[in-house]
Design a protein around this motif. Structure first.
Motif, PDB file in Angstrom:
ATOM      1  N   ARG A  82      16.421  22.248  -3.405  1.00 25.89           N
ATOM      2  CA  ARG A  82      16.540  23.575  -4.183  1.00 25.89           C
ATOM      3  C   ARG A  82      17.477  23.147  -5.137  1.00 25.89           C
ATOM      4  O   ARG A  82      17.354  23.834  -6.471  1.00 25.89           O
ATOM      5  CB  ARG A  82      17.113  24.854  -3.248  1.00 25.89           C
ATOM      6  N   LEU A  83      18.542  22.540  -5.190  1.00 25.49           N
ATOM      7  CA  LEU A  83      19.548  22.161  -6.157  1.00 25.49           C
ATOM      8  C   LEU A  83      18.933  21.355  -7.315  1.00 25.49           C
ATOM      9  O   LEU A  83      19.170  21.784  -8.364  1.00 25.49           O
ATOM     10  CB  LEU A  83      20.940  21.528  -5.576  1.00 25.49           C
ATOM     11  N   VAL A  84      18.109  20.488  -6.903  1.00 25.24           N
ATOM     12  CA  VAL A  84      17.590  19.739  -7.959  1.00 25.24           C
ATOM     13  C   VAL A  84      16.512  20.480  -8.797  1.00 25.24           C
ATOM     14  O   VAL A  84      16.373  20.450 -10.003  1.00 25.24           O
ATOM     15  CB  VAL A  84      16.718  18.357  -7.224  1.00 25.24           C
ATOM     16  N   ALA A  85      15.733  21.439  -8.148  1.00 24.16           N
ATOM     17  CA  ALA A  85      14.761  22.147  -8.693  1.00 24.16           C
ATOM     18  C   ALA A  85      15.613  23.427  -9.774  1.00 24.16           C
ATOM     19  O   ALA A  85      15.218  23.549 -10.979  1.00 24.16           O
ATOM     20  CB  ALA A  85      14.011  23.201  -7.844  1.00 24.16           C
ATOM     21  N   ALA A  86      16.781  23.559  -9.055  1.00 28.35           N
ATOM     22  CA  ALA A  86      17.717  24.592  -9.842  1.00 28.35           C
ATOM     23  C   ALA A  86      17.895  23.830 -11.098  1.00 28.35           C
ATOM     24  O   ALA A  86      18.067  24.520 -12.455  1.00 28.35           O
ATOM     25  CB  ALA A  86      18.722  25.248  -9.188  1.00 28.35           C
ATOM     26  N   PHE A  87      18.455  22.658 -10.967  1.00 30.10           N
ATOM     27  CA  PHE A  87      19.109  21.869 -12.277  1.00 30.10           C
ATOM     28  C   PHE A  87      17.884  21.681 -13.160  1.00 30.10           C
ATOM     29  O   PHE A  87      17.898  21.964 -14.434  1.00 30.10           O
ATOM     30  CB  PHE A  87      19.505  20.753 -11.797  1.00 30.10           C
TER      31      PHE A  87
ATOM     32  N   VAL B 212      18.827  32.985  -4.682  1.00 31.04           N
ATOM     33  CA  VAL B 212      18.739  31.711  -4.374  1.00 31.04           C
ATOM     34  C   VAL B 212      20.115  31.067  -4.751  1.00 31.04           C
ATOM     35  O   VAL B 212      20.263  30.662  -5.870  1.00 31.04           O
ATOM     36  CB  VAL B 212      17.481  30.761  -4.746  1.00 31.04           C
ATOM     37  N   PRO B 213      21.047  30.842  -3.627  1.00 29.59           N
ATOM     38  CA  PRO B 213      22.457  30.400  -4.239  1.00 29.59           C
ATOM     39  C   PRO B 213      22.452  29.185  -4.902  1.00 29.59           C
ATOM     40  O   PRO B 213      23.149  28.874  -5.850  1.00 29.59           O
ATOM     41  CB  PRO B 213      23.051  30.151  -2.789  1.00 29.59           C
ATOM     42  N   PRO B 214      21.540  27.980  -4.765  1.00 28.38           N
ATOM     43  CA  PRO B 214      21.697  26.833  -5.461  1.00 28.38           C
ATOM     44  C   PRO B 214      21.567  27.123  -6.809  1.00 28.38           C
ATOM     45  O   PRO B 214      21.699  25.986  -7.754  1.00 28.38           O
ATOM     46  CB  PRO B 214      20.605  25.936  -4.620  1.00 28.38           C
ATOM     47  N   PHE B 215      20.834  28.301  -7.356  1.00 29.09           N
ATOM     48  CA  PHE B 215      20.591  28.280  -8.841  1.00 29.09           C
ATOM     49  C   PHE B 215      21.869  28.912  -9.538  1.00 29.09           C
ATOM     50  O   PHE B 215      21.973  29.026 -10.740  1.00 29.09           O
ATOM     51  CB  PHE B 215      19.537  29.321  -9.072  1.00 29.09           C
ATOM     52  N   VAL B 216      22.931  29.262  -8.577  1.00 31.14           N
ATOM     53  CA  VAL B 216      24.075  29.724  -9.327  1.00 31.14           C
ATOM     54  C   VAL B 216      25.002  28.983 -10.181  1.00 31.14           C
ATOM     55  O   VAL B 216      25.274  29.376 -11.316  1.00 31.14           O
ATOM     56  CB  VAL B 216      25.066  30.503  -8.207  1.00 31.14           C
ATOM     57  N   PRO B 217      25.149  27.879 -10.054  1.00 31.89           N
ATOM     58  CA  PRO B 217      25.919  26.656 -10.666  1.00 31.89           C
ATOM     59  C   PRO B 217      25.389  26.638 -12.136  1.00 31.89           C
ATOM     60  O   PRO B 217      26.258  26.485 -13.275  1.00 31.89           O
ATOM     61  CB  PRO B 217      25.980  25.559 -10.076  1.00 31.89           C
TER      62      PRO B 217
ATOM     63  N   SER C 172      26.382  42.535 -14.205  1.00 32.46           N
ATOM     64  CA  SER C 172      26.830  43.076 -13.025  1.00 32.46           C
ATOM     65  C   SER C 172      25.951  42.641 -11.834  1.00 32.46           C
ATOM     66  O   SER C 172      26.685  42.505 -10.663  1.00 32.46           O
ATOM     67  CB  SER C 172      26.685  44.638 -13.207  1.00 32.46           C
ATOM     68  N   VAL C 173      24.782  42.523 -11.734  1.00 30.07           N
ATOM     69  CA  VAL C 173      24.060  42.200 -10.556  1.00 30.07           C
ATOM     70  C   VAL C 173      24.330  41.128 -10.157  1.00 30.07           C
ATOM     71  O   VAL C 173      24.536  40.484  -8.746  1.00 30.07           O
ATOM     72  CB  VAL C 173      22.615  42.318 -10.638  1.00 30.07           C
ATOM     73  N   PHE C 174      24.560  39.782 -11.107  1.00 28.18           N
ATOM     74  CA  PHE C 174      24.929  38.535 -10.797  1.00 28.18           C
ATOM     75  C   PHE C 174      26.410  38.786 -10.327  1.00 28.18           C
ATOM     76  O   PHE C 174      26.785  37.881  -9.124  1.00 28.18           O
ATOM     77  CB  PHE C 174      25.039  37.812 -12.438  1.00 28.18           C
ATOM     78  N   ALA C 175      27.347  39.584 -10.745  1.00 29.65           N
ATOM     79  CA  ALA C 175      28.715  39.314 -10.191  1.00 29.65           C
ATOM     80  C   ALA C 175      28.730  39.924  -8.949  1.00 29.65           C
ATOM     81  O   ALA C 175      29.405  39.152  -7.890  1.00 29.65           O
ATOM     82  CB  ALA C 175      29.651  40.381 -11.045  1.00 29.65           C
ATOM     83  N   PHE C 176      27.886  40.769  -8.303  1.00 22.91           N
ATOM     84  CA  PHE C 176      27.663  41.477  -7.025  1.00 22.91           C
ATOM     85  C   PHE C 176      27.169  40.136  -6.258  1.00 22.91           C
ATOM     86  O   PHE C 176      27.525  39.988  -4.992  1.00 22.91           O
ATOM     87  CB  PHE C 176      26.855  42.595  -6.933  1.00 22.91           C
ATOM     88  N   ALA C 177      26.247  39.478  -6.782  1.00 23.21           N
ATOM     89  CA  ALA C 177      25.641  38.297  -5.968  1.00 23.21           C
ATOM     90  C   ALA C 177      26.576  37.328  -5.491  1.00 23.21           C
ATOM     91  O   ALA C 177      26.721  36.568  -4.532  1.00 23.21           O
ATOM     92  CB  ALA C 177      24.538  37.654  -6.782  1.00 23.21           C
ATOM     93  N   LEU C 178      27.657  36.999  -6.738  1.00 19.16           N
ATOM     94  CA  LEU C 178      28.582  35.940  -6.322  1.00 19.16           C
ATOM     95  C   LEU C 178      29.651  36.510  -5.246  1.00 19.16           C
ATOM     96  O   LEU C 178      30.083  35.613  -4.403  1.00 19.16           O
ATOM     97  CB  LEU C 178      29.570  35.682  -7.748  1.00 19.16           C
ATOM     98  N   ILE C 179      30.075  37.739  -5.330  1.00 16.78           N
ATOM     99  CA  ILE C 179      30.624  38.422  -4.058  1.00 16.78           C
ATOM    100  C   ILE C 179      30.098  38.094  -2.963  1.00 16.78           C
ATOM    101  O   ILE C 179      30.706  37.516  -1.886  1.00 16.78           O
ATOM    102  CB  ILE C 179      31.253  39.750  -4.480  1.00 16.78           C
ATOM    103  N   ALA C 180      28.742  38.341  -2.764  1.00 16.39           N
ATOM    104  CA  ALA C 180      27.723  38.363  -1.620  1.00 16.39           C
ATOM    105  C   ALA C 180      27.937  36.801  -1.103  1.00 16.39           C
ATOM    106  O   ALA C 180      28.161  36.655  -0.061  1.00 16.39           O
ATOM    107  CB  ALA C 180      26.640  39.092  -1.775  1.00 16.39           C
ATOM    108  N   ASP C 181      27.743  35.905  -2.204  1.00 17.10           N
ATOM    109  CA  ASP C 181      27.618  34.508  -1.573  1.00 17.10           C
ATOM    110  C   ASP C 181      29.137  34.105  -1.080  1.00 17.10           C
ATOM    111  O   ASP C 181      29.093  33.139  -0.111  1.00 17.10           O
ATOM    112  CB  ASP C 181      27.288  33.497  -2.867  1.00 17.10           C
TER     113      ASP C 181
END
Length: 381
Positions: A26-31, A67-72, A98-107
């Protein structure tokens, strides 16, 4: 180049934020998807491709929410979104942020990612957005400066053409004034000195006839008459020389062509089948030729220029052709007709002639065509 430099820095920071995460599919795919999406944003041409790349950036942010690995790698998408966002669509970008910020808090609460990664991603997303907005403003300023430079250059070229036209007009007016003064002097000599010498010749002839029975005196009067007649012929020749306003047109055109030839410049070929022409016609053709050569060399970038000047029974003709670009050789601010073409047209039409200029039919390049009718009584010269 500015965008490439910015994205290189953002990508390096994203990789630094992802350090410490487990390297999985997932991290490789995200990258890979993040790099592909941000690369497409740079090569996209046209409105449809740009909308597609913008949509890809939004999709990437939405994927990072689930999908958390897409966050970085999300800061790269935020950079592209801020680059093309419009004011009327700013609420969409704010909503995604805003949605992304809430997702960071959830993660953070679910320990899906480390606190270090989430904090760096949040800071980097804000920095990437601000960096993209700053670069966009810089690009707008550069565009404005280029437009200003182009406008100034166009004005300078127009001013140069105007100054050249004024100089040609000044030379033309000086020539006309010179010819008018010569004609006035010729009339003065003809009306005063010429008439007096004619009168003296008639009086001498009359006295010779009166003294015909006195051979010596009659011979003296005959000598005086011959002297007066010779003086009268000289005066008439001088009057005709002063009043002759014809010039060698071929020599004048040849001087202009020689002045235009230079090493590395276009090849200029001259065919002059007209010799003597009225001064106003010669000055008109000379001005037209100078402007046509200047346009062909400066605007059309011609490699070969052909000049033909011919004298017909009822008119004079000048044709200038080149193999340059089929574009109006004039200042681009004048779309319909440039200042140079308008000046040439005015000169030719002022003498009752016709003037046309445009792309050559059936061949590349440009063609300037001018005809000026001969004055009445000059057809059989």
């Amino acid at each position: 180049m500015n965008r490439l430099f910015d994205k290189s820095i953002v990508l390096a920071c994203c990789i630094a934020a992802a350090v410490g995460l487990a390297v999985d599919a997932r991290l490789v795919a995200a990258f890979c998807l993040g790099v592909i999406a941000t690369s497409l944003a740079e090569v996209a041409q046209g409105n449809r491709a740009r909308r597609a790349s913008e949509t890809a950036s939004y999709v990437y942010i939405i994927a990072a929410v689930f999908v958390p690995p897409f966050v970085p790698l999300a800061p790269l998408a935020f950079y592209d979104i801020a680059r093309r966002v419009r004011r009327e669509h700013a609420w969409v970008a704010l909503g995604i942020g805003s949605v992304f910020a809430f997702a960071l808090i959830a993660d953070l609460r679910t320990d899906a990612l480390t606190a270090r990664t989430l904090l760096l991603t949040a800071i980097l997303s804000v920095a990437a957005t601000l960096l993209s907005l700053r670069t966009a403003q810089l690009e707008r300023e550069q565009q404005r400066m280029r437009r200003t430079r182009d406008e100034l250059q166009e004005r300078a070229l127009a001013l140069e053409a105007r100054n050249r036209d004024l100089a040609d007009r000044q030379d033309y007016e000086v020539e006309l004034a010179t010819l008018a003064e010569r004609a006035r002097i010729a009339r003065e000599i003809h009306d005063n000195v010429g008439h007096q010498l004619t009168r003296a010749s008639l009086q001498t002839e009359a006295l010779r006839v009166v003294h015909a029975n006195e051979p010596r005196i009659a011979a003296d009067f005959a000598d005086v008459k011959r002297t007066v007649d010779e003086a009268l012929q000289l005066v008439r020749a001088s009057v005709h020389a002063l009043n002759d306003n014809a010039v060698d047109l071929s020599v004048q055109l040849d001087c202009i062509v020689e002045g235009a030839r230079s090493d590395g410049g276009p090849q200029v070929e001259l065919e002059a089948l007209a010799e003597h022409a009225p001064a106003n016609v010669a000055n008109c053709f000379a001005a037209v030729l100078r402007e046509a050569l200047s346009n062909a060399m400066r605007h059309a970038h011609a490699k070969t220029i052909t000049v033909r000047c011919m004298e017909h029974p009822s008119f004079y003709q000048l044709i200038v052709t080149d193999d340059g670009a089929d574009a109006t050789p004039a200042s681009s601010s004048n779309v319909a007709e440039g200042m140079g073409l308008a000046s040439m047209r005015e000169r030719v039409e002022a003498l009752g002639g016709t003037f046309t200029a445009g792309p050559r039919v059936g061949a590349g390049g440009w063609r300037v065509f001018a005809t000026v009718p001969k004055p009445q009584g000059d057809e059989d010269r």
